[in-house]
Design an enzyme around this catalytic site. Structure first.
Site, PDB file in Angstrom:
ATOM      1  N   ASP A 119       0.920  -1.154  -0.017  1.00  0.00           N
ATOM      2  CA  ASP A 119      -0.022  -0.009   0.081  1.00  0.00           C
ATOM      3  C   ASP A 119       0.832   1.239   0.131  1.00  0.00           C
ATOM      4  O   ASP A 119       2.160   1.407   0.548  1.00  0.00           O
ATOM      5  CB  ASP A 119      -1.034  -0.133   1.165  1.00  0.00           C
ATOM      6  CG  ASP A 119      -0.179   0.206   2.731  1.00  0.00           C
ATOM      7  OD1 ASP A 119       0.684  -0.656   2.495  1.00  0.00           O
ATOM      8  OD2 ASP A 119      -0.749   0.797   3.406  1.00  0.00           O
ATOM      9  N   GLU A 129       0.157  -1.149   5.503  1.00  0.00           N
ATOM     10  CA  GLU A 129       1.169  -0.979   6.650  1.00  0.00           C
ATOM     11  C   GLU A 129       1.082   0.657   7.004  1.00  0.00           C
ATOM     12  O   GLU A 129       1.089   0.879   8.081  1.00  0.00           O
ATOM     13  CB  GLU A 129       2.542  -1.060   5.882  1.00  0.00           C
ATOM     14  CG  GLU A 129       3.580  -0.909   6.832  1.00  0.00           C
ATOM     15  CD  GLU A 129       4.175   0.593   7.046  1.00  0.00           C
ATOM     16  OE1 GLU A 129       4.954   0.776   7.917  1.00  0.00           O
ATOM     17  OE2 GLU A 129       3.624   1.254   6.207  1.00  0.00           O
TER      18      GLU A 129
HETATM   19 ZN   LIG Z   1       6.694   2.028   4.144  1.00  0.00          ZN
END
Ligand SMILES: [Zn+2]
Length: 414
Positions: A83, A178
């Site tokens: 992401d 994340e």
């Molecule tokens: Zn990162």
């Protein structure tokens, strides 16, 4: 500068960066955005094509695979996240390669007023002669962490091709979300099946991070007494006024993110909401030490209780929830994951360096869950903004680091 692996990491980064994978904190699904599947599915196909074993996608959207061992040695894992950050535009990324950087100002095709120079990013001064990848000026690049994915994929392709390196089994994991703090699902350590892991999610060449913040969240809830303001004399207790007093009493010129640096921790009020009847204050607490973190929580509690004591008709509660812990607490019991990473770095001709990270990584949670997980460099710079860039030579160096690390772990006892 033609270095081994430069071209491959560049091609991979260009391919991955063009795919929108922005995560979304307000979404409750896992992954938080369906667009992340576009890259996750591509990685499943590419891992299968390069001959990785056990390629699969978990129900929570992590792609896992294995590079089978060629020696009886411990299983290690390499991770990167798919992401990109929600903080800046990430749709329609057009990656651009600036060949043989000349030391001057890099210009952006879609934003004539934007420039990238060593004055803005001192690290760039050391990259003369390198090929530099940027976006086109209107979006982030997403080298965070598609540089990491390009590095892990290139290392995997190389090791699977059988270059004659003795190494134990290597697990690969590409994780979603994340950037919104949801990268490590409760099942990930079990699904990973590795005793030691490394995230490729760091910055400067040579960076090997094994210290992160310890983090808690604090929520202060204030219930006042609500009544028609026309008949409120001696009856109304305004929750917003009490909230303001709590904020005013907490330190403003110390212990805030804007007044701390280095190894200092902080109390950060990031959201307040409410009405005269009810109000809520949301804080994040950060420190490198357990004692410091506990002290921040105790201060929020103490101030809230002191303000509550001035108004017995109000109800004030403080809830403190752990988020993640400094990975040093676990690593200092067995520094082998860090020591071998440093040795691998020196072996490829780069001086390793470690700074405490004023934030958390997926490795913080993984380490706490029993899988020690330092964070390694990718070369990415100026992340989460339009000037984000990465040198392909740095990415190539990180591939050589991964290869050497696999080899050094291959000499350890399983
Ligand atoms: Zn990162």
């Amino acid at each position: 500068m033609a270095e081994e692996f430069s071209r491959e990491t560049e091609e991979r980064l260009l391919r991955y960066a063009a795919i929108d994978t922005q995560s979304d904190e307000s979404s409750a699904s896992a992954p938080s955005t369906a667009c992340q599947f576009d890259l996750l599915n591509l990685l499943v196909a590419e891992l299968t094509a390069i001959g990785a074993a056990d390629v699969r996608m978990t129900g929570y959207g992590a792609v896992l695979a294995t590079i089978p061992g060629t020696a009886p040695a411990p299983t290690i894992a390499f991770l990167a996240h798919v992401d990109t950050a929600p903080q800046f535009r990430a749709t329609g990324v057009r990656p651009v390669v600036h060949r043989a950087y000349d030391g001057g100002t890099i210009r952006f095709a879609d934003a004539p007023d934007l420039g990238l120079s060593p004055e803005q990013s001192p690290y760039l001064a050391g990259k003369v002669g390198d090929d530099i990848v940027t976006a086109s000026g209107t979006t982030l690049l997403g080298a965070d962490d598609k540089a990491g994915i390009a590095i892990v994929m290139t290392a995997a392709r190389h090791l699977l091709a059988g270059p004659g390196i003795a190494h134990g089994p290597i697990r690969i994991a590409f994780t979603p979300d994340e950037e919104i703090g949801r990268g490590v699902h409760a099942d990930l350590p079990g699904d990973l099946g590795a005793g030691i892991a490394y995230t490729f999610d760091g910055g400067d060449r040579g960076e090997i991070a094994f210290e992160t913040f310890s983090a808690d969240r604090a929520v202060v809830r204030i219930a006042g007494v609500s009544i028609h303001p026309g008949w409120a004399e001696d009856k109304l207790v305004n929750a917003l006024h009490l909230a303001a007093r709590i904020i005013e009493t907490l330190p403003q010129v110390t212990r805030t993110p804007e007044t701390t640096a280095g190894r200092e921790g902080f109390i950060h009020l990031y959201e307040m909401s409410g009405t005269a009847a009810e109000a809520e204050l949301r804080f994040i607490l950060r420190d490198f030490e357990r004692e410091g973190l506990a002290a921040h929580g105790a201060l929020v509690r103490q101030v809230s209780e002191a303000v509550a004591a001035t108004e017995p008709r109000a109800r004030v509660s403080v809830e403190i929830t752990p988020q993640y812990r400094n990975m040093r607490y676990w690593l200092e019991n067995d520094m082998r994951p860090v020591d071998l990473a440093r040795a691998a770095c020196r072996d490829i001709g780069i001086v390793p360096h470690s700074q405490p990270v004023r934030g958390g990584t997926d490795g913080s949670r993984l380490t706490e869950m029993g899988v020690p997980c330092p964070n390694l460099f990718t070369g990415m710079q100026e992340v989460h903004g339009p000037r984000e860039y990465v040198s392909t030579a740095d990415m190539a160096a990180a591939v050589r680091l991964a290869r050497r690390l696999a080899e050094l772990w291959g000499q350890e006892k399983a």
